[in-house]
Design a protein around this motif. Structure first.
Motif, PDB file in Angstrom:
ATOM      1  N   ARG A 125       0.818  -1.198   0.037  1.00  0.00           N
ATOM      2  CA  ARG A 125       0.084  -0.137   0.025  1.00  0.00           C
ATOM      3  C   ARG A 125       0.653   1.280  -0.056  1.00  0.00           C
ATOM      4  O   ARG A 125       0.335   2.461   0.207  1.00  0.00           O
ATOM      5  N   TRP A 147      -4.149   7.495   7.360  1.00  0.00           N
ATOM      6  CA  TRP A 147      -3.906   6.567   6.346  1.00  0.00           C
ATOM      7  C   TRP A 147      -3.292   5.302   7.218  1.00  0.00           C
ATOM      8  O   TRP A 147      -3.477   4.303   7.135  1.00  0.00           O
ATOM      9  N   TYR A 152      -9.117  11.459  -3.142  1.00  0.00           N
ATOM     10  CA  TYR A 152      -8.130  11.797  -4.244  1.00  0.00           C
ATOM     11  C   TYR A 152      -9.051  11.936  -5.456  1.00  0.00           C
ATOM     12  O   TYR A 152      -8.992  12.796  -6.171  1.00  0.00           O
ATOM     13  N   TRP A 209       0.457   4.454  -2.461  1.00  0.00           N
ATOM     14  CA  TRP A 209      -0.572   5.582  -2.073  1.00  0.00           C
ATOM     15  C   TRP A 209       0.225   6.836  -1.728  1.00  0.00           C
ATOM     16  O   TRP A 209      -0.484   7.720  -1.510  1.00  0.00           O
ATOM     17  N   GLN A 261      -8.878   7.439  -0.859  1.00  0.00           N
ATOM     18  CA  GLN A 261      -9.234   6.941  -2.320  1.00  0.00           C
ATOM     19  C   GLN A 261     -10.305   8.024  -2.810  1.00  0.00           C
ATOM     20  O   GLN A 261     -10.245   8.691  -3.712  1.00  0.00           O
ATOM     21  N   PRO A 315      -6.950   2.586   1.489  1.00  0.00           N
ATOM     22  CA  PRO A 315      -7.383   3.904   1.023  1.00  0.00           C
ATOM     23  C   PRO A 315      -8.965   4.193   1.057  1.00  0.00           C
ATOM     24  O   PRO A 315      -9.243   5.237   1.010  1.00  0.00           O
ATOM     25  N   ASP A 366      -5.481   0.181  -5.710  1.00  0.00           N
ATOM     26  CA  ASP A 366      -4.019   0.426  -5.787  1.00  0.00           C
ATOM     27  C   ASP A 366      -3.435   1.664  -6.199  1.00  0.00           C
ATOM     28  O   ASP A 366      -2.388   1.888  -6.273  1.00  0.00           O
ATOM     29  N   GLY A 367      -4.543   2.525  -6.546  1.00  0.00           N
ATOM     30  CA  GLY A 367      -4.164   3.833  -6.851  1.00  0.00           C
ATOM     31  C   GLY A 367      -3.850   4.091  -8.375  1.00  0.00           C
ATOM     32  O   GLY A 367      -3.420   5.185  -8.618  1.00  0.00           O
TER      33      GLY A 367
END
Length: 286
Positions: free
Chosen positions: A106, A213, A229, A109, A226, A220, A260-261
């Motif tokens: 992670r 976080w 963002y 991120w 998440q 996220p 997973d971004g």
């Protein structure tokens, strides 16, 4: 003439770009139980990221170390792009983070988290709406056009750490911009371009988001990262071209940020392709 950091000489004669006040920065940021353990300001260096990675490798920097440069001569962005600006015209800094209680899977991120934190901090401290271009470019609006005013670069520092570097154009004028598509907070109509409160605001925002976080073990969704963002990402809903390693490219609509971004691009043939690395070009609104 004596500067705010006690140095003398004509180097500080540009009253529009005074030096950072390192004593006030430490007083405002370093506290018991807080993330930031030390703030150092150097007048000139090649790259704060390179310097802090080297210090971490030698065991001379711990989590929460902040290294700031008044001027960078070899600042680096994503894909090894150069980042240059006049002395004291921006914020150029790196921080060392060691999220050892978060699964390494992670850690990807972290640059996106930093983007959210910087955008949030600048919105409060500078009064400028800042959007995010995936994965970690900071955009402002100048004359009705999106322009890049900052960027973020994360690098591993040994086995247990990550150095995250941030560059933000603060007072650059049109004739000082490295490329026409660049911008600055001043050109975007910032209510304040005083770098001291701007840096404090950004670092406090980063401390807050990093704590959330970590408390969620890097999740996220649970941390809200998440969703936040995606809400601030100017790439979503746009038709984009992803320029990928190996001279490949994908064109389609940017539809989501996955767990997973990665940026998910829906192509014309119905495929949803997640992109984890590459250069994104905004083509038009979808």
């Amino acid at each position: 003439m004596t500067s705010r950091d006690g140095s003398e000489g004509s180097r500080w004669s540009d009253l529009e770009r005074p030096p950072l006040n390192v004593v006030a920065l430490r007083r405002g940021l370093v506290r018991d139980g807080g993330l930031w353990r030390g703030v150092e300001v150097v007048q000139r260096t090649g790259s704060t990221n390179s310097d802090l990675v080297a210090l971490a490798a030698k065991g001379e920097a711990s989590e929460g170390t902040v290294l700031v440069a008044e001027e960078q001569t070899s600042g680096r962005g994503r894909l090894d792009r150069q980042w240059t600006a006049p002395a004291r015209s921006g914020l150029f800094f790196s921080v060392l983070l060691t999220p050892d209680d978060v699964p390494v899977a992670r850690w990807g991120w972290l640059p996106l988290l930093t983007g959210v934190a910087v955008a949030t901090g600048l919105s409060r401290a500078a009064g400028v709406d800042t959007a995010l271009k995936w994965p970690n470019d900071l955009l402002v609006t100048v004359g009705g056009e999106e322009r890049k005013t900052g960027g973020i670069l994360a690098e591993r520092a040994g086995e247990g750490g990550v150095v995250v570097g941030v560059g933000i154009n603060v007072t650059l004028k049109e004739d000082e911009l490295p490329v026409p598509t660049a911008g600055s907070l001043a050109l975007a109509g910032a209510v304040s371009t005083d770098r001291d409160p701007l840096l404090r605001g950004v670092l406090r925002s980063l401390e807050d988001w990093y704590a959330r976080w970590r408390a969620a073990e890097g999740d996220p969704t649970v941390s809200g990262l998440q969703e936040t963002y995606a809400a601030g990402c100017a790439t979503l809903g746009r038709t984009v071209r992803a320029e990928l390693p190996g001279d490949r490219s994908i064109v389609g609509e940017a539809v989501a940020i996955d767990g997973d971004g990665r940026l998910v691009i829906a192509t014309e043939d119905g495929v949803q392709a997640p992109v984890g690395a590459g250069d994104i070009v905004h083509l038009r609104l979808a």
